[in-house]
Enzyme design. Structure first.
Site, PDB file in Angstrom:
ATOM      1  N   ASN A 190      -0.390  -3.065  16.290  1.00 49.76           N
ATOM      2  CA  ASN A 190      -0.370  -3.392  14.757  1.00 49.76           C
ATOM      3  C   ASN A 190       0.778  -2.795  14.060  1.00 49.76           C
ATOM      4  OD1 ASN A 190      -1.164  -4.265  12.296  1.00 49.76           O
ATOM      5  ND2 ASN A 190      -2.728  -2.891  12.001  1.00 49.76           N
ATOM      6  N   GLN A 209      -5.411   3.837  -6.570  1.00 48.82           N
ATOM      7  CA  GLN A 209      -6.506   4.078  -5.743  1.00 48.82           C
ATOM      8  C   GLN A 209      -6.581   5.736  -5.837  1.00 48.82           C
ATOM      9  OE1 GLN A 209      -5.412   4.666  -1.639  1.00 48.82           O
ATOM     10  NE2 GLN A 209      -7.536   4.142  -0.927  1.00 48.82           N
ATOM     11  N   GLY A 230      -8.773   5.194   2.862  1.00 52.13           N
ATOM     12  CA  GLY A 230      -8.363   4.292   4.047  1.00 52.13           C
ATOM     13  C   GLY A 230      -7.558   3.083   3.310  1.00 52.13           C
ATOM     14  N   LEU A 273       0.664  -1.157  -0.002  1.00 53.11           N
ATOM     15  CA  LEU A 273       0.138   0.086   0.035  1.00 53.11           C
ATOM     16  C   LEU A 273       0.813   1.254   0.034  1.00 53.11           C
ATOM     17  CD1 LEU A 273      -2.630  -1.035   2.898  1.00 53.11           C
ATOM     18  CD2 LEU A 273      -2.627  -1.668   0.207  1.00 53.11           C
ATOM     19  N   ASN A 301      32.548  18.811 -10.698  1.00 55.30           N
ATOM     20  CA  ASN A 301      31.972  17.668 -11.369  1.00 55.30           C
ATOM     21  C   ASN A 301      30.353  18.090 -12.175  1.00 55.30           C
ATOM     22  OD1 ASN A 301      30.695  17.737  -8.846  1.00 55.30           O
ATOM     23  ND2 ASN A 301      30.085  15.584  -9.131  1.00 55.30           N
ATOM     24  N   ASN A 328      47.584  11.828  -2.341  1.00 58.16           N
ATOM     25  CA  ASN A 328      47.143  12.821  -1.033  1.00 58.16           C
ATOM     26  C   ASN A 328      46.563  14.038  -1.473  1.00 58.16           C
ATOM     27  OD1 ASN A 328      47.328  14.499   1.049  1.00 58.16           O
ATOM     28  ND2 ASN A 328      48.930  13.380   2.025  1.00 58.16           N
ATOM     29  N   LYS A 377       4.799  10.596   0.530  1.00 57.23           N
ATOM     30  CA  LYS A 377       5.527  10.113   1.640  1.00 57.23           C
ATOM     31  C   LYS A 377       6.576   8.788   1.311  1.00 57.23           C
ATOM     32  CE  LYS A 377       3.397   7.576   5.106  1.00 57.23           C
ATOM     33  NZ  LYS A 377       2.806   7.327   6.193  1.00 57.23           N
ATOM     34  N   ARG A 420       1.381  14.105   7.467  1.00 62.08           N
ATOM     35  CA  ARG A 420       2.278  14.567   8.577  1.00 62.08           C
ATOM     36  C   ARG A 420       3.625  14.922   8.182  1.00 62.08           C
ATOM     37  NH1 ARG A 420       0.030   9.406  11.976  1.00 62.08           N
ATOM     38  NH2 ARG A 420      -0.622   8.884   9.791  1.00 62.08           N
TER      39      ARG A 420
HETATM   40  C1  UD1 Z   1      -1.703   2.128   9.781  1.00 62.83           C
HETATM   41  C2  UD1 Z   1      -2.735   1.183  10.806  1.00 62.83           C
HETATM   42  C3  UD1 Z   1      -2.185   1.070  12.060  1.00 62.83           C
HETATM   43  C4  UD1 Z   1      -0.823   0.622  12.206  1.00 62.83           C
HETATM   44  C5  UD1 Z   1       0.050   1.713  11.306  1.00 62.83           C
HETATM   45  C6  UD1 Z   1       1.335   0.638  11.509  1.00 62.83           C
HETATM   46  C7  UD1 Z   1      -4.783   1.264   9.565  1.00 62.83           C
HETATM   47  C8  UD1 Z   1      -6.154   1.941   9.484  1.00 62.83           C
HETATM   48  N1  UD1 Z   1      -3.948   1.656  10.460  1.00 62.83           N
HETATM   49  O1  UD1 Z   1      -1.849   3.520  10.531  1.00 62.83           O
HETATM   50  O2  UD1 Z   1      -3.158   0.279  12.687  1.00 62.83           O
HETATM   51  O3  UD1 Z   1      -0.600   0.537  13.504  1.00 62.83           O
HETATM   52  O4  UD1 Z   1      -0.479   1.503   9.944  1.00 62.83           O
HETATM   53  O5  UD1 Z   1       2.485   1.433  10.628  1.00 62.83           O
HETATM   54  O6  UD1 Z   1      -4.477   0.692   8.396  1.00 62.83           O
HETATM   55  N2  UD1 Z   1      -2.354   4.258   2.259  1.00 62.83           N
HETATM   56  C9  UD1 Z   1      -2.921   4.097   1.108  1.00 62.83           C
HETATM   57  N3  UD1 Z   1      -4.329   4.608   0.831  1.00 62.83           N
HETATM   58  C10 UD1 Z   1      -5.057   5.256   1.892  1.00 62.83           C
HETATM   59  C11 UD1 Z   1      -4.363   5.338   3.151  1.00 62.83           C
HETATM   60  C12 UD1 Z   1      -3.175   4.734   3.412  1.00 62.83           C
HETATM   61  O7  UD1 Z   1      -2.499   3.637   0.141  1.00 62.83           O
HETATM   62  O8  UD1 Z   1      -6.231   5.691   1.571  1.00 62.83           O
HETATM   63  C13 UD1 Z   1      -1.152   3.532   2.424  1.00 62.83           C
HETATM   64  C14 UD1 Z   1      -0.205   4.443   2.802  1.00 62.83           C
HETATM   65  O9  UD1 Z   1       0.585   5.045   1.835  1.00 62.83           O
HETATM   66  C15 UD1 Z   1       0.847   3.885   4.001  1.00 62.83           C
HETATM   67  C16 UD1 Z   1      -0.178   2.839   4.384  1.00 62.83           C
HETATM   68  O10 UD1 Z   1      -1.183   2.628   3.642  1.00 62.83           O
HETATM   69  O11 UD1 Z   1       1.846   3.489   3.301  1.00 62.83           O
HETATM   70  C17 UD1 Z   1      -0.743   3.125   5.946  1.00 62.83           C
HETATM   71  O12 UD1 Z   1      -1.356   4.406   6.105  1.00 62.83           O
HETATM   72  P1  UD1 Z   1      -1.002   5.358   6.959  1.00 62.83           P
HETATM   73  O13 UD1 Z   1      -1.828   6.442   6.842  1.00 62.83           O
HETATM   74  O14 UD1 Z   1       0.461   5.869   7.122  1.00 62.83           O
HETATM   75  O15 UD1 Z   1      -1.486   4.577   8.363  1.00 62.83           O
HETATM   76  P2  UD1 Z   1      -1.154   4.669   9.946  1.00 62.83           P
HETATM   77  O16 UD1 Z   1      -1.664   5.864  10.457  1.00 62.83           O
HETATM   78  O17 UD1 Z   1       0.248   5.021  10.089  1.00 62.83           O
HETATM   79 MG    MG Z   2       1.853   4.903   8.549  1.00 61.28          MG
END
Ligand code: UD1
Ligand code: MG
Length: 350
Positions: free
Chosen positions: A170, A75, A80, A10, A333, A324, A24, A17
């Protein structure tokens, strides 16, 4: 452990953030986009299919994936993690499972840990997820468990104080059986973030009578990157590992914690690196060479016994044996368009 599996990474999230224009998952760790660490861990297990879900800044992400054997799913709206995974259904509909799912923002996961997750599903669990006990669990989903079985995951935003006090989190790495895409359709977004949460699959799998197991991993591997501070922490872990590896192979580092080097750099035994040395790109340093304090070397080759003194910048240079390079020397460069090599002969004294 035989058999085939598919893997989905994903990588569509915005990474709000980070407060950055760069998606990211493309933020570099030791000069390499963070996503490639997750990708290389996935490839180590030789998946039959490997899908990366992209969205925010997707064109740039796809560019970074060039040359890797991956399929891309889009996506369009970031609703989410469960919604992100569902976008891979079109590509994987006929794949029987098992599936591994990881996040592009979790670069320290090892292939061994992924294998452990997969094994649980091969041995009969419906779903397995990686957990870790963190001294500071802030920001992560909290794990509710009973023995080896996971009962649920609660995101921090939705957690009452007694659940926030749980330090087992998690880690965002999962294995699933062939029920995955059917289960994903049952995920709802009735939560604090109004998002489709992937870890809600724990409850859905259980409601269908399938076992969900936790694999307890080491804390370091679970580290996710959501902020600049977490990026720096993960980079620190990678640097520490890399320095330890080279010291094990005979490199002397003075104040190692001040030395920066990238995974693409090669060092010979009896190289000495003084504090603040920065070694980047395809730099190769020969036996017995010395790199002085605050010297910066980029795509540079130092033949055996050469010395580059403090505050030196060498880019795209080849330095002959026993040369040296005096303090403060700079090789030019780059003229804004092209890169030009510099050759310094053996025994030269600058
Ligand atoms: C997520 C988990 C959390 C876990 C943590 C570990 C969920 C709801 N929460 O939270 O339980 O402890 O990771 O690091 O899954 N992404 C998408 N599409 C979206 C949203 C996110 O592709 O719509 C991808 C992001 O690019 C990222 C990953 O999913 O690589 C996680 O998303 P992020 O928003 O970082 O989730 P966390 O808040 O870290
Ligand atoms: Mg994350």
């Amino acid at each position: 452990m035989g058999g085939m599996h598919a893997h989905v990474i994903l990588a569509a999230g915005q990474g709000t953030r980070m407060r950055s224009r760069l998606p990211k998952v493309l933020h570099p760790l030791l000069g390499k986009p963070m996503l490639l660490y997750a990708l290389e861990a996935a490839l180590a297990l030789k998946p039959e299919r490997l899908v990366v879900v992209v969205g925010h800044g997707g064109e740039k992400v796809v560019e970074a994936l060039e040359g890797y054997p991956v399929e891309v799913a889009w996506q369009k709206e970031q609703l989410g993690t469960a919604h992100a995974l569902l976008q891979a259904e079109g590509l994987l509909r006929d794949f029987p499972g098992p599936f591994l799912v990881t996040q592009g923002d979790t670069p320290l996961l090892s292939p061994r840990t992924l294998e452990a997750l997969l094994r649980r599903v091969r041995e009969g669990a419906g779903m397995a997820l990686l957990t870790a006990e963190l001294p500071d669990p802030t920001g992560y989903g909290r794990i509710l468990r009973e023995g080896e079985e996971v009962l649920g995951n609660v995101e921090e935003k939705d957690a009452p104080p007694e659940v926030r006090a749980i330090r087992e989190v998690n880690a965002g790495a999962y294995a699933f059986d062939g029920f995955l895409f059917q289960a994903l359709k049952e995920v709802r977004n009735e939560n604090a973030a109004r998002e489709y949460y992937l870890p809600d699959l724990v409850a859905i799998y259980r409601a269908h009578g399938r076992r969900v197991l936790a694999v307890r991993g080491v804390a370091e591997e679970a580290l996710g990157v959501n902020t600049r501070e977490e990026l720096a922490r993960v980079e620190g872990v990678l640097l520490r590992r890399l320095r330890a590896e080279w010291m094990g192979k005979g490199v002397r580092m003075i104040l190692p914690e001040t030395i920066y080097l990238e995974p693409s750099v090669e060092l010979a035994p009896d190289v000495t690196l003084w504090p603040g040395a920065v070694l980047k790109g395809k730099t190769r340093i020969g036996e017995g060479c010395e790199v002085g304090p605050y010297a910066v070397l980029e795509d540079t080759v130092l033949e055996p016994g050469a010395k580059a003194n403090h505050l030196t910048y060498l880019g795209d240079a080849t330095v002959g044996a026993k040369a040296n390079i005096g303090a403060g020397t700079i090789t030019c460069n780059y003229d804004g368009f092209g890169k030009y090599p510099t050759r310094i002969g053996a025994g030269a004294f600058i």
